[in-house]
Design a protein around this motif. Structure first.
Motif, PDB file in Angstrom:
ATOM      1  N   SER A 100       3.087  28.292  40.988  1.00  0.00           N
ATOM      2  CA  SER A 100       3.059  27.977  39.568  1.00  0.00           C
ATOM      3  C   SER A 100       2.314  26.790  39.068  1.00  0.00           C
ATOM      4  O   SER A 100       1.529  26.806  37.902  1.00  0.00           O
ATOM      5  CB  SER A 100       4.592  27.655  39.319  1.00  0.00           C
ATOM      6  OG  SER A 100       5.281  28.983  39.527  1.00  0.00           O
ATOM      7  N   TRP A 142      -1.251  36.913  44.952  1.00  0.00           N
ATOM      8  CA  TRP A 142      -0.414  37.862  44.690  1.00  0.00           C
ATOM      9  C   TRP A 142       0.153  38.927  45.960  1.00  0.00           C
ATOM     10  O   TRP A 142       1.156  39.232  46.235  1.00  0.00           O
ATOM     11  CB  TRP A 142      -0.776  38.873  43.490  1.00  0.00           C
ATOM     12  CG  TRP A 142      -0.501  38.243  42.346  1.00  0.00           C
ATOM     13  CD1 TRP A 142      -0.311  37.111  41.847  1.00  0.00           C
ATOM     14  CD2 TRP A 142      -0.920  38.699  40.924  1.00  0.00           C
ATOM     15  NE1 TRP A 142      -0.517  36.807  40.626  1.00  0.00           N
ATOM     16  CE2 TRP A 142      -1.059  37.802  39.810  1.00  0.00           C
ATOM     17  CE3 TRP A 142      -1.548  40.046  40.728  1.00  0.00           C
ATOM     18  CZ2 TRP A 142      -1.197  38.218  38.500  1.00  0.00           C
ATOM     19  CZ3 TRP A 142      -2.096  40.454  39.350  1.00  0.00           C
ATOM     20  CH2 TRP A 142      -1.668  39.311  38.325  1.00  0.00           C
ATOM     21  N   ARG A 146       3.499  39.060  48.000  1.00  0.00           N
ATOM     22  CA  ARG A 146       4.578  40.186  48.159  1.00  0.00           C
ATOM     23  C   ARG A 146       4.403  40.902  49.365  1.00  0.00           C
ATOM     24  O   ARG A 146       5.313  41.699  50.017  1.00  0.00           O
ATOM     25  CB  ARG A 146       3.676  41.243  47.040  1.00  0.00           C
ATOM     26  CG  ARG A 146       3.699  40.827  45.628  1.00  0.00           C
ATOM     27  CD  ARG A 146       3.151  41.567  44.742  1.00  0.00           C
ATOM     28  NE  ARG A 146       3.960  42.925  44.597  1.00  0.00           N
ATOM     29  CZ  ARG A 146       3.351  44.197  44.897  1.00  0.00           C
ATOM     30  NH1 ARG A 146       2.099  44.317  45.170  1.00  0.00           N
ATOM     31  NH2 ARG A 146       3.829  45.331  44.546  1.00  0.00           N
ATOM     32  N   PHE A 153       7.990  41.803  43.335  1.00  0.00           N
ATOM     33  CA  PHE A 153       7.780  40.631  42.416  1.00  0.00           C
ATOM     34  C   PHE A 153       7.063  39.535  43.757  1.00  0.00           C
ATOM     35  O   PHE A 153       7.012  40.010  44.867  1.00  0.00           O
ATOM     36  CB  PHE A 153       8.677  40.173  41.677  1.00  0.00           C
ATOM     37  CG  PHE A 153       8.958  40.976  40.704  1.00  0.00           C
ATOM     38  CD1 PHE A 153       8.219  41.457  39.491  1.00  0.00           C
ATOM     39  CD2 PHE A 153      10.239  41.706  40.632  1.00  0.00           C
ATOM     40  CE1 PHE A 153       8.441  42.456  38.823  1.00  0.00           C
ATOM     41  CE2 PHE A 153      10.522  42.723  39.630  1.00  0.00           C
ATOM     42  CZ  PHE A 153      10.046  42.916  38.839  1.00  0.00           C
ATOM     43  N   LEU A 154       6.712  38.492  43.338  1.00  0.00           N
ATOM     44  CA  LEU A 154       6.056  37.817  44.125  1.00  0.00           C
ATOM     45  C   LEU A 154       6.910  36.990  45.289  1.00  0.00           C
ATOM     46  O   LEU A 154       6.691  36.969  46.625  1.00  0.00           O
ATOM     47  CB  LEU A 154       5.402  36.518  43.513  1.00  0.00           C
ATOM     48  CG  LEU A 154       4.314  36.762  42.389  1.00  0.00           C
ATOM     49  CD1 LEU A 154       3.820  35.475  41.722  1.00  0.00           C
ATOM     50  CD2 LEU A 154       3.185  37.507  43.124  1.00  0.00           C
ATOM     51  N   PHE A 158      12.366  38.842  40.426  1.00  0.00           N
ATOM     52  CA  PHE A 158      11.484  38.131  39.541  1.00  0.00           C
ATOM     53  C   PHE A 158      11.774  36.875  39.357  1.00  0.00           C
ATOM     54  O   PHE A 158      13.221  36.341  39.463  1.00  0.00           O
ATOM     55  CB  PHE A 158      11.745  38.992  38.090  1.00  0.00           C
ATOM     56  CG  PHE A 158      10.977  38.625  36.893  1.00  0.00           C
ATOM     57  CD1 PHE A 158       9.740  39.169  36.720  1.00  0.00           C
ATOM     58  CD2 PHE A 158      11.480  37.293  36.318  1.00  0.00           C
ATOM     59  CE1 PHE A 158       8.964  38.565  35.520  1.00  0.00           C
ATOM     60  CE2 PHE A 158      10.471  36.964  35.324  1.00  0.00           C
ATOM     61  CZ  PHE A 158       9.395  37.679  35.048  1.00  0.00           C
ATOM     62  N   SER A 159      10.889  35.940  39.465  1.00  0.00           N
ATOM     63  CA  SER A 159      11.172  34.533  39.433  1.00  0.00           C
ATOM     64  C   SER A 159      10.319  33.821  38.260  1.00  0.00           C
ATOM     65  O   SER A 159       9.476  34.318  37.656  1.00  0.00           O
ATOM     66  CB  SER A 159      10.990  33.912  40.897  1.00  0.00           C
ATOM     67  OG  SER A 159       9.657  33.795  41.053  1.00  0.00           O
ATOM     68  N   ASP A 162       6.513  34.551  38.682  1.00  0.00           N
ATOM     69  CA  ASP A 162       6.052  35.571  38.337  1.00  0.00           C
ATOM     70  C   ASP A 162       5.686  35.384  36.645  1.00  0.00           C
ATOM     71  O   ASP A 162       4.954  35.937  36.036  1.00  0.00           O
ATOM     72  CB  ASP A 162       7.151  36.793  38.425  1.00  0.00           C
ATOM     73  CG  ASP A 162       7.463  37.287  39.798  1.00  0.00           C
ATOM     74  OD1 ASP A 162       6.517  37.878  40.188  1.00  0.00           O
ATOM     75  OD2 ASP A 162       8.518  36.840  40.273  1.00  0.00           O
ATOM     76  N   ALA A 166       2.441  36.022  34.345  1.00  0.00           N
ATOM     77  CA  ALA A 166       2.603  36.981  33.316  1.00  0.00           C
ATOM     78  C   ALA A 166       1.572  37.280  32.614  1.00  0.00           C
ATOM     79  O   ALA A 166       0.927  38.682  32.440  1.00  0.00           O
ATOM     80  CB  ALA A 166       3.894  36.876  32.612  1.00  0.00           C
ATOM     81  N   TYR A 186       1.491  45.532  41.541  1.00  0.00           N
ATOM     82  CA  TYR A 186       2.250  44.354  41.151  1.00  0.00           C
ATOM     83  C   TYR A 186       2.203  44.370  39.762  1.00  0.00           C
ATOM     84  O   TYR A 186       3.261  44.033  38.967  1.00  0.00           O
ATOM     85  CB  TYR A 186       1.651  43.024  41.673  1.00  0.00           C
ATOM     86  CG  TYR A 186       2.333  41.654  40.985  1.00  0.00           C
ATOM     87  CD1 TYR A 186       3.682  41.523  41.306  1.00  0.00           C
ATOM     88  CD2 TYR A 186       1.580  41.036  40.144  1.00  0.00           C
ATOM     89  CE1 TYR A 186       4.034  40.418  40.592  1.00  0.00           C
ATOM     90  CE2 TYR A 186       1.983  39.882  39.823  1.00  0.00           C
ATOM     91  CZ  TYR A 186       3.410  39.563  39.861  1.00  0.00           C
ATOM     92  OH  TYR A 186       3.976  38.267  39.283  1.00  0.00           O
ATOM     93  N   MET A 190       5.295  44.388  36.821  1.00  0.00           N
ATOM     94  CA  MET A 190       5.685  43.425  36.006  1.00  0.00           C
ATOM     95  C   MET A 190       5.838  44.171  34.408  1.00  0.00           C
ATOM     96  O   MET A 190       6.598  43.633  33.647  1.00  0.00           O
ATOM     97  CB  MET A 190       4.550  42.508  35.848  1.00  0.00           C
ATOM     98  CG  MET A 190       4.482  41.269  37.136  1.00  0.00           C
ATOM     99  SD  MET A 190       5.613  40.375  36.851  1.00  0.00           S
ATOM    100  CE  MET A 190       5.145  39.186  35.337  1.00  0.00           C
ATOM    101  N   TRP A 196       9.034  42.335  29.304  1.00  0.00           N
ATOM    102  CA  TRP A 196       7.710  42.437  29.223  1.00  0.00           C
ATOM    103  C   TRP A 196       7.614  43.404  28.180  1.00  0.00           C
ATOM    104  O   TRP A 196       6.697  42.969  27.182  1.00  0.00           O
ATOM    105  CB  TRP A 196       6.931  43.017  30.509  1.00  0.00           C
ATOM    106  CG  TRP A 196       5.428  43.200  30.191  1.00  0.00           C
ATOM    107  CD1 TRP A 196       5.090  44.194  29.501  1.00  0.00           C
ATOM    108  CD2 TRP A 196       4.390  42.368  30.556  1.00  0.00           C
ATOM    109  NE1 TRP A 196       3.800  44.237  29.668  1.00  0.00           N
ATOM    110  CE2 TRP A 196       3.277  43.317  30.013  1.00  0.00           C
ATOM    111  CE3 TRP A 196       4.184  41.154  31.289  1.00  0.00           C
ATOM    112  CZ2 TRP A 196       1.954  42.813  30.256  1.00  0.00           C
ATOM    113  CZ3 TRP A 196       2.801  40.811  31.470  1.00  0.00           C
ATOM    114  CH2 TRP A 196       1.846  41.580  31.094  1.00  0.00           C
TER     115      TRP A 196
END
Length: 215
Positions: A100, A142, A146, A153-154, A158-159, A162, A166, A186, A190, A196
């Motif tokens: 991140s 990614w 994964r 998700f990664l 989902f976190s 992700d 996005a 992936y 998403m 989304w």
């Protein structure tokens, strides 16, 4: 608990607004959304009324004001530990924060050449130096995460990580930057997240156009 208020910019263009918005929405964390659109290329002078940097996003929680996307996600993860914004395992949380932070501070060639634009028809452009190196590094992140987590998700579920990536999903799609099956899988996961879809639908309905972001 005091209400959370998230100040954001145009949903069509504001990639930094998208990150905490999708994190909170996907996690089911209640908040009030306040959208203040860009009215010129430099942003909006009215942002100064709620933002110490004159930029979005900004989270207001009682007397506490938090700016910067990742800081907002971290703050809300502490308020709602049960929401699962970060993986439970310490080692996985560390990696989630590392990638991140890499997204927060890096990939400038991709971000500068290929602005997020939810309304843009898919089509390639002439790319600046460094863009495809950024793409390759993101695809590696990614793919490796994964493969380790099993997806979709990664880190499995989902976190916040992700959420930080996005806007890249939109960039990869609209500028036709990738073809790998792993990457496309992936991206499909998403884009299937209800949060989304809600953001994209709202972005497509917006009337505002920022010429500088219409590549």
């Amino acid at each position: 608990m005091d209400r959370l208020t998230l100040y954001i910019g145009n949903k069509n263009y504001s990639s930094w607004s998208f990150r905490p918005w999708i994190a909170l929405t996907a996690a089911g964390i209640p908040f009030e959304e306040v959208l203040v659109p860009f009215d010129n290329a430099a942003g909006n002078p009215h942002f100064r009324a709620f933002s110490p940097t004159g930029q979005v996003p900004v989270l207001q929680h009682g007397a506490t004001r938090v700016w910067q996307s990742l800081a907002i996600i971290e703050y809300v993860a502490e308020l709602f530990p049960e929401a699962g914004l970060w993986p439970k395992a310490r080692d996985k949380r560390a990696v989630a924060r590392a990638v991140s932070m890499e997204m927060l501070s890096g990939f400038k060639a991709l971000r500068n050449a290929c602005p997020m634009n939810m309304r843009r028809p898919k089509g390639r452009i002439v790319l600046a130096d460094g863009v495809m190196a950024d793409v390759a590094r993101i695809e590696t992140i990614w793919r490796d995460l994964r493969a380790h987590s099993g997806g979709p998700f990664l880190f499995g579920e989902f976190s916040g990580a992700d959420a930080m990536f996005a806007p890249v999903v939109n960039r990869f799609e609209i500028y036709d930057l990738v073809a790998s099956g792993d990457t496309l899988s992936y991206m499909a996961a998403m884009k299937a997240v209800p949060a989304w879809k809600a953001w994209e639908d709202a972005a497509r309905a917006e009337p505002w156009i920022v010429e500088e972001d219409e590549v």
